[in-house]
Design a protein around this motif. Structure first.
Motif, PDB file in Angstrom:
ATOM      1  N   GLY A   1       0.399  -1.152  -0.389  1.00  0.00           N
ATOM      2  CA  GLY A   1      -0.190   0.269  -0.137  1.00  0.00           C
ATOM      3  C   GLY A   1       0.355   1.401  -0.054  1.00  0.00           C
ATOM      4  O   GLY A   1       0.141   2.526  -0.802  1.00  0.00           O
ATOM      5  N   GLY A   2       2.028   1.441   0.433  1.00  0.00           N
ATOM      6  CA  GLY A   2       2.872   2.691   0.596  1.00  0.00           C
ATOM      7  C   GLY A   2       3.493   2.479  -0.543  1.00  0.00           C
ATOM      8  O   GLY A   2       3.783   3.779  -1.272  1.00  0.00           O
ATOM      9  N   THR A   3       3.632   1.534  -1.614  1.00  0.00           N
ATOM     10  CA  THR A   3       4.510   1.523  -2.445  1.00  0.00           C
ATOM     11  C   THR A   3       3.261   2.056  -3.654  1.00  0.00           C
ATOM     12  O   THR A   3       3.524   3.080  -4.603  1.00  0.00           O
ATOM     13  N   ALA A   4       1.541   1.356  -3.530  1.00  0.00           N
ATOM     14  CA  ALA A   4       0.696   1.773  -4.165  1.00  0.00           C
ATOM     15  C   ALA A   4       0.689   3.865  -4.169  1.00  0.00           C
ATOM     16  O   ALA A   4       0.893   4.083  -4.789  1.00  0.00           O
ATOM     17  N   ALA A   5       0.979   4.219  -2.917  1.00  0.00           N
ATOM     18  CA  ALA A   5       0.995   5.006  -2.131  1.00  0.00           C
ATOM     19  C   ALA A   5       1.573   6.312  -2.681  1.00  0.00           C
ATOM     20  O   ALA A   5       1.791   7.532  -3.177  1.00  0.00           O
ATOM     21  N   ALA A   6       2.684   5.906  -2.819  1.00  0.00           N
ATOM     22  CA  ALA A   6       4.068   6.745  -3.199  1.00  0.00           C
ATOM     23  C   ALA A   6       3.322   7.168  -4.958  1.00  0.00           C
ATOM     24  O   ALA A   6       4.095   8.286  -5.503  1.00  0.00           O
ATOM     25  N   LEU A   7       3.886   5.840  -5.406  1.00  0.00           N
ATOM     26  CA  LEU A   7       2.815   6.481  -7.115  1.00  0.00           C
ATOM     27  C   LEU A   7       2.459   6.974  -7.288  1.00  0.00           C
ATOM     28  O   LEU A   7       2.373   7.811  -8.323  1.00  0.00           O
ATOM     29  N   LEU A   8       1.186   6.854  -6.571  1.00  0.00           N
ATOM     30  CA  LEU A   8       0.027   7.779  -6.710  1.00  0.00           C
ATOM     31  C   LEU A   8       0.556   9.302  -6.355  1.00  0.00           C
ATOM     32  O   LEU A   8       0.115  10.723  -6.757  1.00  0.00           O
ATOM     33  N   ALA A   9       1.558   9.606  -5.493  1.00  0.00           N
ATOM     34  CA  ALA A   9       1.524  10.371  -4.645  1.00  0.00           C
ATOM     35  C   ALA A   9       2.604  11.251  -5.763  1.00  0.00           C
ATOM     36  O   ALA A   9       2.283  12.734  -6.542  1.00  0.00           O
ATOM     37  N   ALA A  10       3.289  10.919  -6.698  1.00  0.00           N
ATOM     38  CA  ALA A  10       3.887  11.209  -7.962  1.00  0.00           C
ATOM     39  C   ALA A  10       3.348  11.363  -8.995  1.00  0.00           C
ATOM     40  O   ALA A  10       3.712  12.280 -10.222  1.00  0.00           O
ATOM     41  N   GLN A  11       1.504  11.227  -9.229  1.00  0.00           N
ATOM     42  CA  GLN A  11       1.421  10.922 -10.280  1.00  0.00           C
ATOM     43  C   GLN A  11       0.397  12.417 -10.043  1.00  0.00           C
ATOM     44  O   GLN A  11      -0.338  13.444 -10.838  1.00  0.00           O
ATOM     45  N   ARG A  12      -0.405  12.385  -9.026  1.00  0.00           N
ATOM     46  CA  ARG A  12      -1.140  13.591  -8.163  1.00  0.00           C
ATOM     47  C   ARG A  12      -0.332  14.687  -8.215  1.00  0.00           C
ATOM     48  O   ARG A  12       0.769  15.186  -7.244  1.00  0.00           O
ATOM     49  N   GLY A  13      -1.417  15.984  -7.896  1.00  0.00           N
ATOM     50  CA  GLY A  13      -0.553  17.151  -7.270  1.00  0.00           C
ATOM     51  C   GLY A  13      -1.289  17.413  -6.358  1.00  0.00           C
ATOM     52  O   GLY A  13      -0.922  18.509  -5.787  1.00  0.00           O
TER      53      GLY A  13
END
Length: 280
Positions: free
Chosen positions: A166-178
C-alpha cells in the motif's frame, strides 16, 4: 455527506462458539466499531474497492487516507493466493488506532480485488494482485476512489499513508497527483526492482516502480518507516528511491514486516509529516 453507514449483520456480530467471521466481515466490523462510513462503489469502477471514511468532528481541513497492503501472503513463491483479501489488515488497524486532528477526516482504502464476493473476485484479473498490482489499471482504480473520498470533504488537504505494498501504491499515486500534502509509508518496497532481486522473485513486469519517478517527490513532505528485522522488505532495498527523492528512511530497531507497528503507531504518526502541519 453522500455515504452509507456500514451495515454489519447480527450473524456477523454473533458470539456463537465456533463461529468465525470472514476477513471481509472482520474488516467491516472493525470499520463499524470505529464509526467509519462505507463509501458506495462507483458504478463506473471495473471492480468495487472497500473504501470508508470517518468524518471529522468539525469542518475538515485534512483528509488522511490509509492504503492497504498487497494482502494475503503467497503460499509459495510461484503460487499466488486465490483471494488477496488480508486476514489481518494492518493498514486498517493503523487507521483505527490513528488519533486524528479535531478537523481531520480519516479514510481507509482496500486494494483492487480485496474484500470481494466470489462472483466479483472471479471477474478480477489475477495480475491485479500479482505481477501487475502496481500497474496502470489498479492505480487508476485507487486514484478514482481517492477522488471519491476527497469529494466527501471538499477543500481538505490530502495525505496518504500506505503499509507494505500500500505504501508502494501510495508513492506512485503521490508522484502522479498534484494534491498530496504528506506521504507516509510503513515497511514499503519503494524500489520494486531492487526488492525483486533481494527476495529472489520474478520481476513485477506489469507494474510501475516508485524509484523510477522518485525525483517528482523531492518537494513533497514525506516520512518513510522501515523495520530493522523486516524479512519481507529487507534493509537497503529502498536506497535508490531515497536518493532520487532526496529523503531518508527512518529505521525502527527490532520491528519486523508486521511486528511492532501497531503498538508504536500513535507515537510514529506524531513524529511523521502528518504532524508537521501542526494542530490548529
Amino acid at each position: 455527506m453522500a455515504i452509507a453507514l456500514a451495515m454489519v449483520s447480527c450473524v456477523a456480530c454473533t458470539s456463537t462458539p465456533g463461529f468465525l467471521q470472514s476477513p471481509d466481515q472482520q474488516a467491516r466490523s472493525l470499520l463499524s466499531a470505529q464509526k467509519f462510513l462505507i463509501v458506495p462503489a462507483s458504478p463506473a469502477a471495473a471492480v468495487p474497492l472497500l473504501a470508508a471514511i470517518k468524518p471529522a468532528g468539525r469542518a475538515p481541513r485534512r483528509l488522511t487516507v490509509f492504503v492497504e497492503s498487497d494482502g494475503a501472503p503467497w503460499p509459495r513463491p510461484s503460487l499466488p493466493p486465490s483471494d488477496p483479501t488480508p486476514s489481518s489488515p494492518l493498514a486498517l488497524q493503523l487507521a483505527a488506532a490513528y488519533l486524528p486532528h479535531p478537523d481531520e477526516a480519516v479514510a481507509y482504502l482496500g486494494r483492487p480485488c480485496q474484500y470481494l464476493a466470489p462472483a466479483q473476485l472471479a471477474a478480477c484479473p489475477v495480475r491485479w494482485w500479482t505481477t501487475g498490482r502496481f500497474g496502470a489499471e489498479p492505480l487508476a482504480l485507487l486514484n478514482g476512489e481517492i477522488d471519491a473520498l476527497k469529494a466527501e470533504v471538499p477543500g481538505a488537504a490530502l495525505r496518504l499513508v500506505g503499509y507494505s505494498g500500500g505504501g508502494t501504491a501510495a508513492a506512485l499515486l503521490a508522484a502522479q497527483r498534484g494534491d498530496i500534502a504528506c506521504l507516509v509509508t510503513v515497511a514499503a518496497p519503494l524500489d520494486i526492482a531492487a526488492w525483486s532481486l533481494a527476495m529472489k522473485v520474478s520481476p513485477l513486469r506489469e507494474s510501475q516502480n516508485p524509484a523510477d519517478g522518485a525525483d517528482a517527490l523531492q518537494k513533497l513532505r514525506m516520512t518513510h518507516f522501515s523495520g530493522s528485522s523486516d524479512a519481507v522488505v529487507p534493509a537497503g532495498v529502498n536506497a535508490l528511491f531515497m536518493a532520487r527523492a532526496r529523503t531518508r528512511e527512518i529505521v525502527q530497531a527490532g520491528f519486523g514486516h508486521d511486528a511492532g507497528w501497531l503498538d508504536a503507531w500513535p507515537a510514529l504518526a506524531r513524529s511523521s509529516c502528518l504532524e508537521d502541519q501542526g494542530r490548529p
